[in-house]
Design a protein around this motif. Structure first.
Motif, PDB file in Angstrom:
ATOM      1  N   PRO A 111      25.965   6.452   9.427  1.00  0.00           N
ATOM      2  CA  PRO A 111      25.219   7.564   8.868  1.00  0.00           C
ATOM      3  C   PRO A 111      25.684   7.892   7.297  1.00  0.00           C
ATOM      4  CG  PRO A 111      26.147   7.952  11.105  1.00  0.00           C
ATOM      5  CD  PRO A 111      26.795   6.517  10.673  1.00  0.00           C
ATOM      6  N   GLY A 112      24.516   7.967   6.466  1.00  0.00           N
ATOM      7  CA  GLY A 112      24.495   8.442   5.056  1.00  0.00           C
ATOM      8  C   GLY A 112      25.204   7.386   4.350  1.00  0.00           C
ATOM      9  N   GLU A 113      25.575   6.111   4.641  1.00  0.00           N
ATOM     10  CA  GLU A 113      26.041   4.983   3.966  1.00  0.00           C
ATOM     11  C   GLU A 113      25.062   4.479   2.835  1.00  0.00           C
ATOM     12  OE1 GLU A 113      28.480   0.848   4.802  1.00  0.00           O
ATOM     13  OE2 GLU A 113      26.930   1.407   6.226  1.00  0.00           O
ATOM     14  N   THR A 114      25.518   4.152   1.789  1.00  0.00           N
ATOM     15  CA  THR A 114      24.809   3.645   0.686  1.00  0.00           C
ATOM     16  C   THR A 114      25.311   2.228   0.275  1.00  0.00           C
ATOM     17  OG1 THR A 114      24.436   6.087  -0.188  1.00  0.00           O
ATOM     18  CG2 THR A 114      23.896   4.215  -1.775  1.00  0.00           C
ATOM     19  N   PHE A 115      24.263   1.377  -0.136  1.00  0.00           N
ATOM     20  CA  PHE A 115      24.670   0.078  -0.427  1.00  0.00           C
ATOM     21  C   PHE A 115      24.398   0.055  -1.905  1.00  0.00           C
ATOM     22  CE2 PHE A 115      23.830  -0.068   3.916  1.00  0.00           C
ATOM     23  CZ  PHE A 115      24.748  -0.962   4.636  1.00  0.00           C
ATOM     24  N   THR A 116      25.132  -0.877  -2.653  1.00  0.00           N
ATOM     25  CA  THR A 116      24.703  -1.290  -4.018  1.00  0.00           C
ATOM     26  C   THR A 116      23.773  -2.841  -3.798  1.00  0.00           C
ATOM     27  OG1 THR A 116      26.398  -0.118  -4.744  1.00  0.00           O
ATOM     28  CG2 THR A 116      25.439  -2.027  -6.291  1.00  0.00           C
TER      29      THR A 116
END
Length: 417
Positions: free
Chosen positions: A358-363
């Protein structure tokens, strides 16, 4: 009667929910529209007309008024499309007008539409002679086909076997009025020079010139069909290990003429513009003959052929791309990468076995060197993985890399990238 000839010709064209006449207002297209309008009745498709306004002639607005009046009298709906016919660098005004005209007509077609143009026997003869003077092969000498796909519909030429004299007779018998475009007599243009000066002289000696040349174009079309059958057989035997590629080793087993034939049809299959004879020969001389550890390239406007190992790749030229760019991504919504024409999706990421917190962000970034990827509980060097998987060198810095923090978790690679 011309309407009967047209009715028979339409039986040899694909079915259509609408027939759209490309209506310039000149004699030929007026006759076609008039004859088609006479056929309307039970079972006849909806009939419409399109006039492309190039804005190149001072009388262009008056032509629109004329076309509008003709269509009103015939009870045919007319659509007028305004275009910018400015030529590109190195392009003739004649070629630019034709290019934008057909682009406009193509964009106007809906699924199931049939576009009809009034090309006739004399146009076919002129086209064959022009192509011959340009040194064209069978594809050019086949001149204009009776019909071909165009955009969401198709483009048909139902009057190809009709003489200009028949069209003139129909116009005279029915009291038709038409536009005379003075630019059609400008002999600075190749086709006009043929039409106004050369073809009349040839007809004095060979009165059946138009029929003879049109028949010759038909023979070339038959030959082209046979070459196509051969190329399709060869293509199936030459397919490379990667989608859309050809095997260099298999291609080398063919004679040069057969190699050129299959390469032409391969490029046509991909929708790429045809290279010149010299460029095509460069593929045989430079690309096929190159060592397997090299990456030779032959390019021409709108297309290029590259080689990597045993695979021959054909594509549109690679656009500008900055491998230093990076994007933040939630891993769920679609992420578009404009420089590549690629869209990453949450479904694709899930298919790579990447779970989302939940709420994770990738680059999302690109290869700069030294990256590693965890594969089957082993950490592997990305460069070596790409070599093992046969990723062509020109794509390696164009593959989107998905990072969780500093850890590479997925690499996007599809043959269309």
């Amino acid at each position: 009667m011309l309407s009967d000839v047209l009715r028979d010709a339409l039986r040899h064209l694909p079915p259509a929910s609408r027939l759209i006449i490309a209506f310039s207002g000149g004699l030929d297209s007026h006759v076609l529209l008039h004859a088609a309008a006479a056929l309307r009745g039970v079972g006849f498709p909806e009939l419409r007309a399109i006039h492309v306004h190039h804005g190149l002639n001072p009388r262009a607005d008056a032509w629109v008024e004329h076309c509008g009046q003709v269509c009103e009298d015939l009870g045919v709906e007319l659509r007028v499309i305004h275009v910018d016919a400015s030529p590109a660098d190195g392009e003739s005004p004649e070629a630019a007008a034709r290019r934008v005209r057909y682009a406009a007509l193509e964009a106007a077609l809906l699924p199931g539409d049939g576009l009809l143009t009034a090309h006739h026997q004399r146009d076919q003869a002129e086209t064959l002679l022009l192509q011959l003077l340009r040194g064209s092969g069978p594809a050019g000498l086949a001149a204009m086909p009776r019909w071909q796909p165009l955009g969401a519909g198709w483009h048909g030429r139902p009057l190809l076997e009709v003489s200009r004299e028949v069209l003139e007779g129909h116009a005279r018998d029915h009291g038709l009025a038409w536009i005379e475009d003075d630019s059609n007599r400008d002999t600075r243009f190749d086709r006009n020079l043929l039409r106004e000066r050369i073809m009349p002289l040839l007809r004095e000696r060979w009165p059946s010139l138009d029929q003879t040349l049109a028949r010759a174009a038909g023979h070339q079309a038959e030959s082209l069909g046979l070459l196509g059958d051969l190329a399709r057989q060869d293509l199936e035997a030459l397919r490379g290990d990667f989608s859309g590629t050809l095997s260099v080793a298999a291609l080398k087993t063919l004679r040069p003429a057969r190699q050129r034939n299959v390469l032409r049809f391969w490029l046509m299959e991909k929708g790429l513009p045809m290279p010149s004879q010299a460029r095509l020969q460069s593929v045989l001389d430079d690309v096929l003959a190159a060592g397997p550890d090299t990456t030779p390239l032959v390019a021409w406007p709108g297309g290029e052929i590259r080689r990597y190992r045993d695979a021959l790749h054909a594509m549109v030229p690679l656009g500008d791309h900055d491998p230093g760019q990076c994007f933040k991504w939630d891993g769920r919504s679609a992420l578009e990468i404009p420089s590549l024409g690629v869209t990453l999706s949450g479904d694709w990421l899930a298919s790579q076995g990447v779970s989302l917190a939940p709420g994770e962000t990738f680059t999302v970034a690109f290869r700069l060197g030294g990256e590693t990827l965890r594969v089957r509980d082993r950490t592997r060097d990305l460069k070596k993985l790409m070599q093992e998987r046969g990723v062509p060198p020109w794509l390696r810095d164009r593959l989107p890399l998905v990072f969780r923090g500093e850890v590479l978790v997925a690499v996007y690679w599809k043959s269309e990238v």
